[in-house]
Write a protein that holds these residues in place. Structure first.
Motif, PDB file in Angstrom:
ATOM      1  N   GLU A  65       5.489   4.299 -76.805  1.00 53.55           N
ATOM      2  CA  GLU A  65       4.834   4.528 -78.095  1.00 53.55           C
ATOM      3  C   GLU A  65       4.224   3.222 -78.608  1.00 53.55           C
ATOM      4  OE1 GLU A  65       6.969   6.718 -81.008  1.00 53.55           O
ATOM      5  OE2 GLU A  65       8.006   7.964 -79.528  1.00 53.55           O
ATOM      6  N   LEU A  66       2.906   3.209 -78.735  1.00 54.97           N
ATOM      7  CA  LEU A  66       2.176   2.047 -79.211  1.00 54.97           C
ATOM      8  C   LEU A  66       1.489   2.382 -80.526  1.00 54.97           C
ATOM      9  CD1 LEU A  66       0.517   1.113 -75.792  1.00 54.97           C
ATOM     10  CD2 LEU A  66       2.737   0.365 -76.671  1.00 54.97           C
ATOM     11  N   ASP A  67       0.929   1.374 -81.168  1.00 53.22           N
ATOM     12  CA  ASP A  67       0.253   1.599 -82.448  1.00 53.22           C
ATOM     13  C   ASP A  67      -0.903   2.584 -82.299  1.00 53.22           C
ATOM     14  OD1 ASP A  67       1.956  -0.142 -83.696  1.00 53.22           O
ATOM     15  OD2 ASP A  67       0.613  -1.867 -83.532  1.00 53.22           O
ATOM     16  N   GLU A  68      -1.585   2.522 -81.167  1.00 49.55           N
ATOM     17  CA  GLU A  68      -2.747   3.387 -80.968  1.00 49.55           C
ATOM     18  C   GLU A  68      -2.404   4.750 -80.379  1.00 49.55           C
ATOM     19  OE1 GLU A  68      -2.653   0.364 -77.503  1.00 49.55           O
ATOM     20  OE2 GLU A  68      -2.163   0.451 -79.646  1.00 49.55           O
ATOM     21  N   GLY A  69      -1.121   4.994 -80.110  1.00 43.75           N
ATOM     22  CA  GLY A  69      -0.718   6.287 -79.571  1.00 43.75           C
ATOM     23  C   GLY A  69       0.369   6.135 -78.521  1.00 43.75           C
ATOM     24  N   TYR A  92       3.547  -4.343 -72.322  1.00 42.57           N
ATOM     25  CA  TYR A  92       3.573  -3.608 -73.581  1.00 42.57           C
ATOM     26  C   TYR A  92       4.891  -3.868 -74.299  1.00 42.57           C
ATOM     27  CZ  TYR A  92      -0.251  -0.907 -71.489  1.00 42.57           C
ATOM     28  OH  TYR A  92      -1.433  -0.524 -70.909  1.00 42.57           O
TER      29      TYR A  92
END
Length: 249
Positions: free
Chosen positions: A146-150, A178
């Protein structure tokens, strides 16, 4: 039923520290302390423990002598040697040592011992086997990051190693990394069935991505990884034997 454990160490502070660390694990049923080599042999006869934590340096009988006698009395006992020095390691493993720890004790060392014990025979209170709920077709499973952009999905085979740096855990691919919200322990649990190994308190490596293991200092090693930067990963001394067993044919 939990593990029945005897620890033998002539130094009371070391005994108390080890008792504390062992009793913090739910799968431990009983911990009995022995003050020396002869006392350890006596307690092995009386209690038939599953595991014997055995100090190398004791005034009456040293750990190697005790191990030889215990091997004749009860060859089923798993022996975990402990010492402040690592020169005994070769002799220890010749005497079928199950594991080898260096003082001062580290929680990670104890975790490693129980992880290997659970592979032999899970006990009550132990965590479920890490692969018990993994789908049979493992190649189709991906790790969700899970990243800020999705959310991106990464195949375990594409992960070279995972590191904990200060407060952040990073998943390293061939040429990128990541920052993730997982803990290193969570990722270890998820990825162990896919050939990952905890070689250090701050590193989890993909065994298939190791190209070389180089000697370092005081019995420790460094791993050369197959990422774009040819990263070097440290291996704690207590993990070297198990890592070699997993790596080599």
């Amino acid at each position: 039923m939990g593990w029945n454990i005897v620890i033998a160490d002539d130094e009371e502070p070391a005994r108390e520290e080890l008792i504390y660390l062992l009793e913090s694990h739910a799968e431990v049923d009983k911990v009995t302390a022995a003050s020396g080599g002869m006392d350890a042999i006596k307690k092995v006869k009386e209690l038939a423990p599953d595991v014997l934590f055995l100090d190398m340096d004791m005034p009456d009988l040293n750990g190697l002598q005790v191990a030889e006698i215990v091997g004749e009395i009860n060859p089923q006992v798993k022996i975990v040697f402990s010492t402040a020095y690592d020169q005994y390691a070769v002799h220890a493993f010749k005497l079928r040592a199950f594991h080898y720890m260096l003082k001062p004790y580290d929680e990670e060392d104890i975790v490693m011992v129980f992880r290997e014990l659970r592979k032999i025979q899970p006990r009550s209170g132990a965590a479920p086997a890490s692969g018990s709920h993994i789908p049979s077709v493992k190649t189709s499973v991906k790790l969700a990051l899970e990243l800020d952009e999705g959310i991106i999905y990464v195949s375990p085979k594409d992960i070279i190693y995972i590191s904990k740096e200060v407060k952040h855990v990073q998943v390293h691919l061939y040429d990128k990394a990541y920052i993730v919200s997982y803990t290193l322990s969570e990722l270890e649990h998820k990825l162990e069935p896919y050939g990952f190994f905890r070689c250090h308190k701050s590193y989890l490596v993909n065994l298939a991505s190791i190209s070389e293991m180089k000697t370092w200092v005081n019995g420790a090693y460094n791993l050369l990884m197959e990422d774009a930067g040819r990263c070097t990963i440290p291996v704690s001394r207590n993990y070297v034997k198990m890592l070699r067993l997993k790596l080599e044919i």
